[in-house]
Design a protein around this motif. Structure first.
Motif, PDB file in Angstrom:
ATOM      1  N   LEU A 182       0.827  -1.211   0.000  1.00 55.55           N
ATOM      2  CA  LEU A 182       0.000   0.000   0.000  1.00 55.55           C
ATOM      3  C   LEU A 182       0.862   1.262   0.000  1.00 55.55           C
ATOM      4  N   LEU A 183       1.939   1.234   0.764  1.00 62.36           N
ATOM      5  CA  LEU A 183       2.846   2.385   0.801  1.00 62.36           C
ATOM      6  C   LEU A 183       3.502   2.623  -0.560  1.00 62.36           C
ATOM      7  N   LEU A 184       3.892   1.540  -1.232  1.00 57.85           N
ATOM      8  CA  LEU A 184       4.508   1.674  -2.555  1.00 57.85           C
ATOM      9  C   LEU A 184       3.503   2.198  -3.574  1.00 57.85           C
ATOM     10  N   LEU A 185       2.281   1.691  -3.531  1.00 57.74           N
ATOM     11  CA  LEU A 185       1.246   2.176  -4.443  1.00 57.74           C
ATOM     12  C   LEU A 185       0.975   3.660  -4.218  1.00 57.74           C
ATOM     13  N   ALA A 186       0.840   4.031  -2.954  1.00 59.45           N
ATOM     14  CA  ALA A 186       0.584   5.438  -2.625  1.00 59.45           C
ATOM     15  C   ALA A 186       1.766   6.308  -3.030  1.00 59.45           C
ATOM     16  N   GLY A 187       2.987   5.815  -2.786  1.00 59.24           N
ATOM     17  CA  GLY A 187       4.168   6.587  -3.153  1.00 59.24           C
ATOM     18  C   GLY A 187       4.295   6.782  -4.652  1.00 59.24           C
ATOM     19  N   ALA A 188       4.026   5.714  -5.433  1.00 60.18           N
ATOM     20  CA  ALA A 188       4.091   5.810  -6.889  1.00 60.18           C
ATOM     21  C   ALA A 188       3.056   6.798  -7.410  1.00 60.18           C
ATOM     22  N   ALA A 189       1.829   6.731  -6.846  1.00 59.55           N
ATOM     23  CA  ALA A 189       0.780   7.650  -7.277  1.00 59.55           C
ATOM     24  C   ALA A 189       1.133   9.093  -6.928  1.00 59.55           C
ATOM     25  N   LEU A 190       1.620   9.312  -5.712  1.00 58.68           N
ATOM     26  CA  LEU A 190       1.958  10.662  -5.272  1.00 58.68           C
ATOM     27  C   LEU A 190       3.092  11.247  -6.115  1.00 58.68           C
ATOM     28  N   PHE A 191       4.122  10.450  -6.374  1.00 58.37           N
ATOM     29  CA  PHE A 191       5.242  10.934  -7.168  1.00 58.37           C
ATOM     30  C   PHE A 191       4.785  11.248  -8.594  1.00 58.37           C
ATOM     31  N   GLY A 192       3.903  10.407  -9.136  1.00 60.15           N
ATOM     32  CA  GLY A 192       3.375  10.658 -10.473  1.00 60.15           C
ATOM     33  C   GLY A 192       2.562  11.936 -10.535  1.00 60.15           C
ATOM     34  N   VAL A 193       1.748  12.182  -9.514  1.00 62.04           N
ATOM     35  CA  VAL A 193       0.950  13.417  -9.466  1.00 62.04           C
ATOM     36  C   VAL A 193       1.860  14.641  -9.399  1.00 62.04           C
ATOM     37  N   LEU A 194       2.912  14.551  -8.580  1.00 59.30           N
ATOM     38  CA  LEU A 194       3.859  15.668  -8.476  1.00 59.30           C
ATOM     39  C   LEU A 194       4.549  15.933  -9.817  1.00 59.30           C
TER      40      LEU A 194
END
Length: 287
Positions: free
Chosen positions: A248-260
């Protein structure tokens, strides 16, 4: 059309590839990259099929292999514009792609660059074109039950087939077509059916992820490796019990980095380039 597609695909891909090269120069080995040469840099940036210096038949940013197919489809699609018909265009592209699939039966072996375009994955573009025509002509059944059912069936089929078969990173493309292409068709068709049924896609989070999807796709591999090491450092002592949390942390991190990256890099690049290429018509697209 081709200029618009090139601006959409290449600049952010170049940024991601450049970042990967930088990390490699600093001593990291991101996304499994072991070696490349100057020729690989050129062919990678231009999305030309090639074999890397480490033996991998992929661009430096390995997931760029899918973009090679995408760019090829856009060129083939543009060459059918003179037909002035969606149906004739789809039939022409389908005919060319089927002819390409038959080439290995006549010529074996073939050069890597040519063999690349004899993959069964080309058929997914034809299916996508047919879905677009059906949607454009209001031929999708407007049904919430049918739409959600198709999406659920597609997702469950992918998960079930993934448990019993493994196509691998360079696996059989016909198997990949069955395992992922057909279920993906169900998911897209279901979403279009829901759209025709008036289901509102108003979730700001979903819309944001959709707008950022290309950036998430390009940069997730660069983020997952260092993030995985950090998470392992903090959660490694918990063993298998920590795997769901780590995922879950990796999924959230990938999504957040992509949004940024979408807001900080992709959107500014799109506005700048489209305004420079054709200020009168491109600015509206960028906005």
């Amino acid at each position: 059309f081709l200029i618009d597609r090139a601006i959409r695909i290449y600049p952010l891909y170049w940024v991601a590839t450049g970042l990967l090269i930088l990390l490699f120069a600093l001593g990291f080995r991101p996304a499994g990259l072991q070696a490349f040469d100057a020729g690989n840099v050129v062919t990678s940036f231009l999305l030309i099929p090639h074999v890397r210096a480490d033996g991998e038949p992929k661009p430096i940013l390995s997931l760029g292999w899918t973009l090679i197919y995408e760019a090829f489809f856009y060129v083939m699609f543009a060459l059918t514009f003179f037909m002035r018909s969606q149906i004739r265009s789809a039939l022409a592209i389908g005919g060319v792609f089927c002819a390409l699939l038959a080439l290995p039966l006549v010529f074996d072996p073939m050069p890597h660059a040519l063999e690349y375009f004899t993959s069964a994955l080309l058929l997914e573009f034809v299916v996508g074109a047919l879905l677009a025509i059906q949607y454009d002509r209001n031929r999708f059944i407007a049904s919430k039950a049918l739409g959600w059912g198709a999406i659920a069936l597609g997702v469950c089929t992918i998960l079930a087939l993934d448990l019993i078969a493994d196509v691998g990173p360079a696996g059989n493309h016909w198997l990949r077509l069955v395992m992922y292409g057909l279920p993906a068709t169900l998911i897209v068709a279901g979403a279009l059916s829901l759209d025709r049924a008036g289901v509102p896609w108003s979730s700001r989070a979903l819309l944001l992820l959709g707008a950022s999807s290309y950036a998430i796709y390009l940069f997730h591999m660069l983020m997952l490796q260092p993030a995985g090491k950090i998470i392992t450092f903090f959660l490694g002592g918990f063993g298998a019990a920590a795997l769901p949390v780590a995922a879950l942390l990796l999924l959230a991190g990938a999504a957040l980095f992509g949004v940024l990256m979408h807001y900080g890099c992709e959107r500014p690049l799109q506005r700048l380039l489209k305004a420079r290429v054709n200020p009168k018509t491109m600015v509206a697209i960028a906005n």
